[in-house]
Design a protein around this motif. Sequence first.
Motif, PDB file in Angstrom:
ATOM      1  N   THR A  80       0.860  -1.182   0.000  1.00 51.68           N
ATOM      2  CA  THR A  80       0.000   0.000   0.000  1.00 51.68           C
ATOM      3  C   THR A  80       0.897   1.233   0.000  1.00 51.68           C
ATOM      4  OG1 THR A  80      -1.456   1.352   1.389  1.00 51.68           O
ATOM      5  CG2 THR A  80      -0.135  -0.290   2.517  1.00 51.68           C
ATOM      6  N   PRO A  81       0.478   2.314  -0.651  1.00 51.94           N
ATOM      7  CA  PRO A  81       1.306   3.531  -0.605  1.00 51.94           C
ATOM      8  C   PRO A  81       1.369   4.152   0.784  1.00 51.94           C
ATOM      9  CG  PRO A  81      -0.736   3.903  -1.850  1.00 51.94           C
ATOM     10  CD  PRO A  81      -0.669   2.440  -1.555  1.00 51.94           C
ATOM     11  N   ALA A  82       0.515   3.686   1.717  1.00 51.48           N
ATOM     12  CA  ALA A  82       0.480   4.279   3.054  1.00 51.48           C
ATOM     13  C   ALA A  82       1.666   3.872   3.916  1.00 51.48           C
ATOM     14  CB  ALA A  82      -0.819   3.878   3.765  1.00 51.48           C
ATOM     15  N   VAL A  83       2.296   2.749   3.598  1.00 45.50           N
ATOM     16  CA  VAL A  83       3.400   2.252   4.430  1.00 45.50           C
ATOM     17  C   VAL A  83       4.718   2.494   3.699  1.00 45.50           C
ATOM     18  CG1 VAL A  83       4.432   0.210   5.493  1.00 45.50           C
ATOM     19  CG2 VAL A  83       1.950   0.528   5.545  1.00 45.50           C
ATOM     20  N   LYS A  84       5.559   3.343   4.297  1.00 44.10           N
ATOM     21  CA  LYS A  84       6.856   3.662   3.704  1.00 44.10           C
ATOM     22  C   LYS A  84       7.975   3.240   4.655  1.00 44.10           C
ATOM     23  CE  LYS A  84       5.906   7.813   0.934  1.00 44.10           C
ATOM     24  NZ  LYS A  84       6.249   9.244   0.817  1.00 44.10           N
ATOM     25  N   SER A  85       9.099   2.842   4.082  1.00 50.66           N
ATOM     26  CA  SER A  85      10.268   2.566   4.922  1.00 50.66           C
ATOM     27  C   SER A  85      11.527   2.698   4.073  1.00 50.66           C
ATOM     28  CB  SER A  85      10.195   1.161   5.527  1.00 50.66           C
ATOM     29  OG  SER A  85      10.554   0.199   4.570  1.00 50.66           O
ATOM     30  N   THR A  86      12.660   2.779   4.756  1.00 48.64           N
ATOM     31  CA  THR A  86      13.933   2.672   4.061  1.00 48.64           C
ATOM     32  C   THR A  86      14.168   1.201   3.724  1.00 48.64           C
ATOM     33  OG1 THR A  86      15.063   2.437   6.181  1.00 48.64           O
ATOM     34  CG2 THR A  86      14.903   4.660   5.262  1.00 48.64           C
ATOM     35  N   TYR A  87      15.102   0.941   2.797  1.00 48.61           N
ATOM     36  CA  TYR A  87      15.446  -0.458   2.533  1.00 48.61           C
ATOM     37  C   TYR A  87      16.899  -0.573   2.108  1.00 48.61           C
ATOM     38  CZ  TYR A  87      15.283  -0.205  -2.658  1.00 48.61           C
ATOM     39  OH  TYR A  87      15.531   0.068  -3.981  1.00 48.61           O
ATOM     40  N   THR A  88      17.424  -1.780   2.265  1.00 47.90           N
ATOM     41  CA  THR A  88      18.740  -2.127   1.738  1.00 47.90           C
ATOM     42  C   THR A  88      18.584  -3.422   0.960  1.00 47.90           C
ATOM     43  OG1 THR A  88      19.189  -3.143   3.894  1.00 47.90           O
ATOM     44  CG2 THR A  88      20.188  -0.998   3.486  1.00 47.90           C
ATOM     45  N   ALA A  89      19.549  -3.713   0.099  1.00 50.55           N
ATOM     46  CA  ALA A  89      19.464  -4.954  -0.681  1.00 50.55           C
ATOM     47  C   ALA A  89      20.860  -5.447  -1.019  1.00 50.55           C
ATOM     48  CB  ALA A  89      18.657  -4.730  -1.957  1.00 50.55           C
ATOM     49  N   THR A  90      20.986  -6.759  -1.040  1.00 52.20           N
ATOM     50  CA  THR A  90      22.187  -7.437  -1.513  1.00 52.20           C
ATOM     51  C   THR A  90      21.751  -8.327  -2.669  1.00 52.20           C
ATOM     52  OG1 THR A  90      23.108  -7.466   0.718  1.00 52.20           O
ATOM     53  CG2 THR A  90      24.050  -9.016  -0.862  1.00 52.20           C
ATOM     54  N   VAL A  91      22.360  -8.155  -3.834  1.00 56.03           N
ATOM     55  CA  VAL A  91      21.922  -8.906  -5.012  1.00 56.03           C
ATOM     56  C   VAL A  91      23.137  -9.598  -5.631  1.00 56.03           C
ATOM     57  CG1 VAL A  91      20.698  -8.816  -7.212  1.00 56.03           C
ATOM     58  CG2 VAL A  91      20.111  -7.186  -5.404  1.00 56.03           C
ATOM     59  N   ARG A  92      23.032 -10.919  -5.777  1.00 50.28           N
ATOM     60  CA  ARG A  92      24.126 -11.731  -6.336  1.00 50.28           C
ATOM     61  C   ARG A  92      23.742 -12.135  -7.757  1.00 50.28           C
ATOM     62  NH1 ARG A  92      26.235 -12.962  -1.111  1.00 50.28           N
ATOM     63  NH2 ARG A  92      24.563 -12.391   0.318  1.00 50.28           N
ATOM     64  N   VAL A  93      24.676 -11.926  -8.685  1.00 48.07           N
ATOM     65  CA  VAL A  93      24.377 -12.174 -10.100  1.00 48.07           C
ATOM     66  C   VAL A  93      25.556 -12.861 -10.780  1.00 48.07           C
ATOM     67  CG1 VAL A  93      22.723 -10.306 -10.469  1.00 48.07           C
ATOM     68  CG2 VAL A  93      25.168  -9.831 -10.630  1.00 48.07           C
ATOM     69  N   PRO A  94      25.326 -13.464 -11.961  1.00 48.26           N
ATOM     70  CA  PRO A  94      26.440 -14.034 -12.726  1.00 48.26           C
ATOM     71  C   PRO A  94      27.387 -12.941 -13.221  1.00 48.26           C
ATOM     72  CG  PRO A  94      24.302 -14.834 -13.522  1.00 48.26           C
ATOM     73  CD  PRO A  94      24.021 -13.710 -12.580  1.00 48.26           C
ATOM     74  N   ASP A  95      28.582 -13.348 -13.583  1.00 52.10           N
ATOM     75  CA  ASP A  95      29.585 -12.411 -14.081  1.00 52.10           C
ATOM     76  C   ASP A  95      29.066 -11.685 -15.328  1.00 52.10           C
ATOM     77  OD1 ASP A  95      31.981 -11.175 -13.900  1.00 52.10           O
ATOM     78  OD2 ASP A  95      33.085 -12.684 -15.037  1.00 52.10           O
ATOM     79  N   GLY A  96      29.366 -10.414 -15.437  1.00 52.98           N
ATOM     80  CA  GLY A  96      28.967  -9.641 -16.616  1.00 52.98           C
ATOM     81  C   GLY A  96      27.608  -8.985 -16.509  1.00 52.98           C
ATOM     82  N   VAL A  97      26.895  -9.255 -15.425  1.00 51.16           N
ATOM     83  CA  VAL A  97      25.567  -8.664 -15.236  1.00 51.16           C
ATOM     84  C   VAL A  97      25.679  -7.467 -14.295  1.00 51.16           C
ATOM     85  CG1 VAL A  97      23.231  -9.034 -14.337  1.00 51.16           C
ATOM     86  CG2 VAL A  97      24.389 -10.853 -15.611  1.00 51.16           C
ATOM     87  N   THR A  98      25.093  -6.351 -14.687  1.00 48.28           N
ATOM     88  CA  THR A  98      25.040  -5.160 -13.836  1.00 48.28           C
ATOM     89  C   THR A  98      23.636  -5.045 -13.244  1.00 48.28           C
ATOM     90  OG1 THR A  98      26.697  -3.987 -15.129  1.00 48.28           O
ATOM     91  CG2 THR A  98      25.206  -2.636 -13.813  1.00 48.28           C
ATOM     92  N   VAL A  99      23.565  -4.761 -11.954  1.00 42.10           N
ATOM     93  CA  VAL A  99      22.276  -4.615 -11.268  1.00 42.10           C
ATOM     94  C   VAL A  99      22.107  -3.158 -10.851  1.00 42.10           C
ATOM     95  CG1 VAL A  99      20.790  -5.449  -9.410  1.00 42.10           C
ATOM     96  CG2 VAL A  99      22.580  -6.939 -10.326  1.00 42.10           C
ATOM     97  N   LEU A 100      20.915  -2.625 -11.077  1.00 38.82           N
ATOM     98  CA  LEU A 100      20.555  -1.283 -10.613  1.00 38.82           C
ATOM     99  C   LEU A 100      19.282  -1.395  -9.793  1.00 38.82           C
ATOM    100  CD1 LEU A 100      20.851   0.625 -14.031  1.00 38.82           C
ATOM    101  CD2 LEU A 100      22.663   0.264 -12.339  1.00 38.82           C
ATOM    102  N   MET A 101      19.152  -0.547  -8.781  1.00 38.07           N
ATOM    103  CA  MET A 101      17.903  -0.503  -8.012  1.00 38.07           C
ATOM    104  C   MET A 101      17.534   0.950  -7.737  1.00 38.07           C
ATOM    105  SD  MET A 101      17.934  -3.710  -5.321  1.00 38.07           S
ATOM    106  CE  MET A 101      16.150  -3.608  -5.032  1.00 38.07           C
ATOM    107  N   SER A 102      16.287   1.148  -7.323  1.00 35.22           N
ATOM    108  CA  SER A 102      15.806   2.486  -6.972  1.00 35.22           C
ATOM    109  C   SER A 102      16.338   2.835  -5.584  1.00 35.22           C
ATOM    110  CB  SER A 102      14.277   2.505  -6.984  1.00 35.22           C
ATOM    111  OG  SER A 102      13.768   1.467  -6.148  1.00 35.22           O
ATOM    112  N   ALA A 103      17.636   3.077  -5.514  1.00 35.02           N
ATOM    113  CA  ALA A 103      18.301   3.286  -4.228  1.00 35.02           C
ATOM    114  C   ALA A 103      19.205   4.503  -4.314  1.00 35.02           C
ATOM    115  CB  ALA A 103      19.115   2.051  -3.854  1.00 35.02           C
ATOM    116  N   SER A 104      19.468   5.115  -3.158  1.00 37.51           N
ATOM    117  CA  SER A 104      20.273   6.334  -3.153  1.00 37.51           C
ATOM    118  C   SER A 104      21.766   6.039  -3.120  1.00 37.51           C
ATOM    119  CB  SER A 104      19.874   7.216  -1.966  1.00 37.51           C
ATOM    120  OG  SER A 104      19.840   6.465  -0.769  1.00 37.51           O
ATOM    121  N   ARG A 105      22.154   4.825  -2.705  1.00 36.65           N
ATOM    122  CA  ARG A 105      23.573   4.446  -2.695  1.00 36.65           C
ATOM    123  C   ARG A 105      23.716   3.038  -3.233  1.00 36.65           C
ATOM    124  NH1 ARG A 105      26.236   8.014   0.849  1.00 36.65           N
ATOM    125  NH2 ARG A 105      24.757   9.172   2.144  1.00 36.65           N
ATOM    126  N   SER A 106      24.860   2.783  -3.887  1.00 35.91           N
ATOM    127  CA  SER A 106      25.110   1.426  -4.372  1.00 35.91           C
ATOM    128  C   SER A 106      26.609   1.166  -4.407  1.00 35.91           C
ATOM    129  CB  SER A 106      24.506   1.232  -5.766  1.00 35.91           C
ATOM    130  OG  SER A 106      25.149   2.081  -6.689  1.00 35.91           O
TER     131      SER A 106
END
Length: 359
Positions: free
Chosen positions: A163-189
Amino acid sequence: MKSNMNLSDLNENVWSTNRYLGMLRHFHLDLRLNFAVKEMSGWLVLDLVPVQPGVCSLILDSHPSLLIHSIDCKVPGAGQQEPVSLTYRVDPFTDYGSSLSISLPTAAAKPGRAVQITVRYTTTDGPAIWWLDSELTCGQLRPLVFTQGHSVCNRSFFPCFDTPAVKSTYTATVRVPDGVTVLMSASRSSYSKQDRVFQFSMEFPVPSYLVALVAGELQHVDVGPRSRVWAEPCLLSCAVKKLGGSVERWLGVAEDLFGPYLWGRCDIVFLPPSFPIVAMENPCLTFIIASILESSEFLLIDVIHEIAHGWFGNAVTNATWEEMWLSEGLATYAQRRITTEAYGNAAFAVSVTCLLARF
Ligand SMILES: [Zn+2]
């Protein structure tokens, strides 16, 4: 669109999207992306704080495509060192999701005491996650995956208060194969090449539908002090040429009108034509369809529109899905103000024409 705001009415001690029973302070995603089987697997950690006494269970939005493996709980400071396994149940709820009911231990029922819930799960073929075979990408060399949460799809990406009513900060760890770049809607990476692990941190509270991820063969060029264009290599030079230094200019005009831009980064990623909408205002990282590069007018209008959401919709957000017109209406108003300030009244007319053509 219908929401599950009334689930908590079933029992006053059931904590669902009713934010008056407790707060979601933060969550963490730890996921491994498997392109061969088109799955993401890992865990979600929710940092929750009950506000009312006697909260006995928690209901999260989920989806039949999410395979839940186990759920456990830690209550820091309650004399409990090891996580406690929790019982849970998945029930059908609507045609676009299911409910995940979790029984909470009595130690978790104390108002103000933090509770950490860990859900281990695997995604399968849900509506939020778009796995593209290499033939469906612009370069046609490597597969790509992206998520599209708006409006009630991210419950098939991770269990959440959708729901749009519940907001929070978040962090993420994402593991991928070699050669893959991951982007997220995050302020730091950050990225560890040795471990092939991407780390993300969104330091500003966001609702679930604004959590977004894209992974594939992506490269970037900086186009301003706080903006960067991302795209597949075959698209990048065209995208950079079309946008040039405009993003920083539009941000400056918007700041003169509406105050400081809160999100730090204002990056843009161009996605293959399979992207189901024109553009999405994911904070810090606008998602936009690559085919828009064929029209300079549409590109200008849509990027300005997504920038406007940085103030209207993302920073200040409607409380319910039914009020999403507030986000879109105010962002459209702001888009026209920015366009007029930057290009004059003639550009405003082009903006209206493009908008009419879009619908
Ligand atoms: Zn919009």
